[in-house]
Design an enzyme around this catalytic site. Structure first.
Site, PDB file in Angstrom:
ATOM      1  N   LYS A 143     -14.093  -0.065   2.053  1.00 12.80           N
ATOM      2  CA  LYS A 143     -14.954  -0.999   1.329  1.00 12.80           C
ATOM      3  C   LYS A 143     -15.953  -1.705   2.229  1.00 12.80           C
ATOM      4  CE  LYS A 143     -12.327  -2.066  -2.833  1.00 12.80           C
ATOM      5  NZ  LYS A 143     -11.611  -3.077  -3.605  1.00 12.80           N
ATOM      6  N   LYS A 182     -15.220   7.973 -11.403  1.00  7.29           N
ATOM      7  CA  LYS A 182     -14.250   7.554 -12.424  1.00  7.29           C
ATOM      8  C   LYS A 182     -14.828   6.371 -13.193  1.00  7.29           C
ATOM      9  CE  LYS A 182     -11.198   4.009 -10.622  1.00  7.29           C
ATOM     10  NZ  LYS A 182     -11.215   3.187 -11.837  1.00  7.29           N
ATOM     11  N   LYS A 232     -14.491  -0.674 -14.088  1.00  2.00           N
ATOM     12  CA  LYS A 232     -14.960  -1.971 -14.582  1.00  2.00           C
ATOM     13  C   LYS A 232     -16.121  -2.479 -13.776  1.00  2.00           C
ATOM     14  CE  LYS A 232     -10.446  -3.754 -14.530  1.00  2.00           C
ATOM     15  NZ  LYS A 232     -10.242  -3.853 -13.109  1.00  2.00           N
TER      16      LYS A 232
HETATM   17  P1  ATP Z   1     -12.304  -1.771 -10.360  1.00  6.40           P
HETATM   18  O1  ATP Z   1     -13.594  -1.052 -10.567  1.00  6.40           O
HETATM   19  O2  ATP Z   1     -12.465  -3.267 -10.245  1.00  6.40           O
HETATM   20  O3  ATP Z   1     -11.411  -1.169  -9.308  1.00  6.40           O
HETATM   21  P2  ATP Z   1     -10.773  -0.384 -12.348  1.00  6.40           P
HETATM   22  O4  ATP Z   1     -11.405  -0.083 -13.662  1.00  6.40           O
HETATM   23  O5  ATP Z   1     -10.611   0.701 -11.355  1.00  6.40           O
HETATM   24  O6  ATP Z   1     -11.544  -1.619 -11.745  1.00  6.40           O
HETATM   25  P3  ATP Z   1      -8.188  -1.528 -11.734  1.00  6.40           P
HETATM   26  O7  ATP Z   1      -7.964  -2.986 -12.008  1.00  6.40           O
HETATM   27  O8  ATP Z   1      -8.454  -1.087 -10.335  1.00  6.40           O
HETATM   28  O9  ATP Z   1      -9.367  -1.021 -12.689  1.00  6.40           O
HETATM   29  O10 ATP Z   1      -6.976  -0.708 -12.302  1.00  6.40           O
HETATM   30  C1  ATP Z   1      -6.186  -1.117 -13.401  1.00  6.40           C
HETATM   31  C2  ATP Z   1      -5.379   0.060 -13.916  1.00  6.40           C
HETATM   32  O11 ATP Z   1      -6.237   0.958 -14.627  1.00  6.40           O
HETATM   33  C3  ATP Z   1      -4.739   0.887 -12.803  1.00  6.40           C
HETATM   34  O12 ATP Z   1      -3.442   1.257 -13.220  1.00  6.40           O
HETATM   35  C4  ATP Z   1      -5.645   2.097 -12.688  1.00  6.40           C
HETATM   36  O13 ATP Z   1      -4.957   3.244 -12.228  1.00  6.40           O
HETATM   37  C5  ATP Z   1      -6.108   2.286 -14.122  1.00  6.40           C
HETATM   38  N1  ATP Z   1      -7.435   2.920 -14.183  1.00  6.40           N
HETATM   39  C6  ATP Z   1      -8.582   2.380 -13.701  1.00  6.40           C
HETATM   40  N2  ATP Z   1      -9.622   3.197 -13.947  1.00  6.40           N
HETATM   41  C7  ATP Z   1      -9.119   4.282 -14.587  1.00  6.40           C
HETATM   42  C8  ATP Z   1      -9.700   5.493 -15.131  1.00  6.40           C
HETATM   43  N3  ATP Z   1     -10.999   5.718 -15.036  1.00  6.40           N
HETATM   44  N4  ATP Z   1      -8.886   6.380 -15.729  1.00  6.40           N
HETATM   45  C9  ATP Z   1      -7.554   6.150 -15.824  1.00  6.40           C
HETATM   46  N5  ATP Z   1      -6.939   5.051 -15.357  1.00  6.40           N
HETATM   47  C10 ATP Z   1      -7.708   4.114 -14.738  1.00  6.40           C
HETATM   48 MG    MG Z   2      -9.845   0.267  -9.246  1.00  9.76          MG
END
Ligand code: ATP
Ligand code: MG
Length: 323
Positions: A108, A191, A194
């Site tokens: 990061k 992927k 958020k």
């Molecule tokens: P950030 O971009 O802030 O990392 P994120 O969308 O990746 O956000 P996290 O808070 O890191 O979300 O992850 C929360 C949960 O959602 C974790 O269990 C992660 O594996 C799952 N997750 C996140 N993105 C995906 C995706 N695109 N497909 C399936 N599972 C996901």
């Molecule tokens: Mg994440």
């Protein structure tokens, strides 16, 4: 055997979070498991305070609306004093070199000078260890990117127990069952995330049906016009097939066989997603509209998590010679 899972309110919950994590937590979790909205983790990079507060609330509502028992959820910052105290004990247990090995931090902070990076981004794996150890979680389901952090929590638990006295359960990282890794609809090589912000390729749990339709319609596919499940060669199409598979309980290949054009597949994916999200969206909006109910869920979650961790924190402070 308690499991602890977290979701960071770094943005709005999207269908990747829902299909890949939250829906599974609701369906497959055991009563001793805990789910936390990790708002303190969202402070490691620049953020907007009011937005963070609103998103933490929204995330809590989404978890409960998805069917996770209100008795098993809490917001991390409601335990900020307990976690702050334990983080300090664990920082004084952690070696600098150990923290500096975290590859997520290295990734990061690549390129840009580390001078401007928040110290919290460097130390947050120790806070994560505090989240886990305070609750006595024995299993932490995480993806590859977080496995090293659970290893750190493991090492710190062992060292603290060995140096000062037995307090902490030594946690294990467990790999969650392979869930669909939902990709961005517009950039199928990334992927769905958020932190991508208001990206057109991200379908949020709270998106209105018409917006879901528009986003799915604009999803990037390819010009091959071959309705087959080939993730390497046709990642955009494979993503749509996987989403449809996750919504209908079929295999992506079966889904591929059932449609004759990308257009009809997209229409079906949009409708399936809308139906899948409908009850979650409705209940989330209901909770957000009733501050009393959501506040009560939040307050009782905080009491539950605090009580569950209190004896460990007290013992740890006493054994460490402070407090
Ligand atoms: P950030 O971009 O802030 O990392 P994120 O969308 O990746 O956000 P996290 O808070 O890191 O979300 O992850 C929360 C949960 O959602 C974790 O269990 C992660 O594996 C799952 N997750 C996140 N993105 C995906 C995706 N695109 N497909 C399936 N599972 C996901
Ligand atoms: Mg994440």
């Amino acid at each position: 055997m308690a499991r602890l899972s977290a979701i960071t309110p770094s943005g709005h919950a999207h269908v990747g979070n829902y299909l890949g994590a939250v829906r599974r937590w609701a369906r497959e979790g055991s009563p001793g498991d805990l789910y936390l909205v990790s708002d303190l983790h969202a402070m490691t990079t620049p953020y907007h305070p009011q937005k963070l507060r609103a998103r933490a609330r929204e995330m809590l509502a989404v978890l409960v609306a998805s069917g996770i028992s209100p008795d098993q959820v809490f917001v991390q910052s409601d335990l900020v004093r307990e976690l702050g105290a334990l983080t300090w004990l664990l920082e004084c247990t952690c070696a600098y070199g150990e923290a500096a090995r975290m590859t997520q931090f290295k990734e990061k902070t690549q390129g840009d000078g580390k001078a401007a990076v928040r110290v919290g981004l460097f130390t947050y794996p120790v806070l994560m260890a505090a989240d886990i150890l305070l609750q006595g979680a024995s299993e932490v389901p995480v993806g590859d990117d977080q496995a090293q952090h659970v290893e750190l929590a493991r090492a710190l638990a062992r060292r603290f127990n060995g140096t000062y006295g037995e307090v902490f359960t030594v946690p294990t990282a467990v790999t969650p069952p392979v869930a669909a890794r939902i990709r961005d609809l517009v950039d199928p090589n990334a992927k769905m995330a958020k932190s991508a912000g208001d990206a057109p390729g991200v379908v949020f749990v709270l998106d209105e049906p018409d917006l879901v339709r528009r986003k799915v319609k604009r999803a990037i596919t390819d010009s091959l016009d071959r309705l087959e499940y080939r993730p390497d060669d046709q990642p955009g199409l494979a993503n749509l097939l996987e989403i449809q598979a996750a919504c209908t309980g079929k295999a992506p290949r079966e889904v591929a066989a059932a449609y004759s054009s990308y257009g009809t597949l997209k229409e079906a994916v949009a409708e399936a997603l809308i139906e899948e999200l409908r009850p979650v969206r409705a209940r989330t909006l209901e909770l957000l509209a009733d501050p009393v109910e959501l506040d009560q869920i939040r307050a009782s979650g905080a009491v539950m998590a605090r009580e569950r961790g209190a004896h460990r924190l007290e013992s740890a402070l006493r054994l460490a010679g402070v407090g």
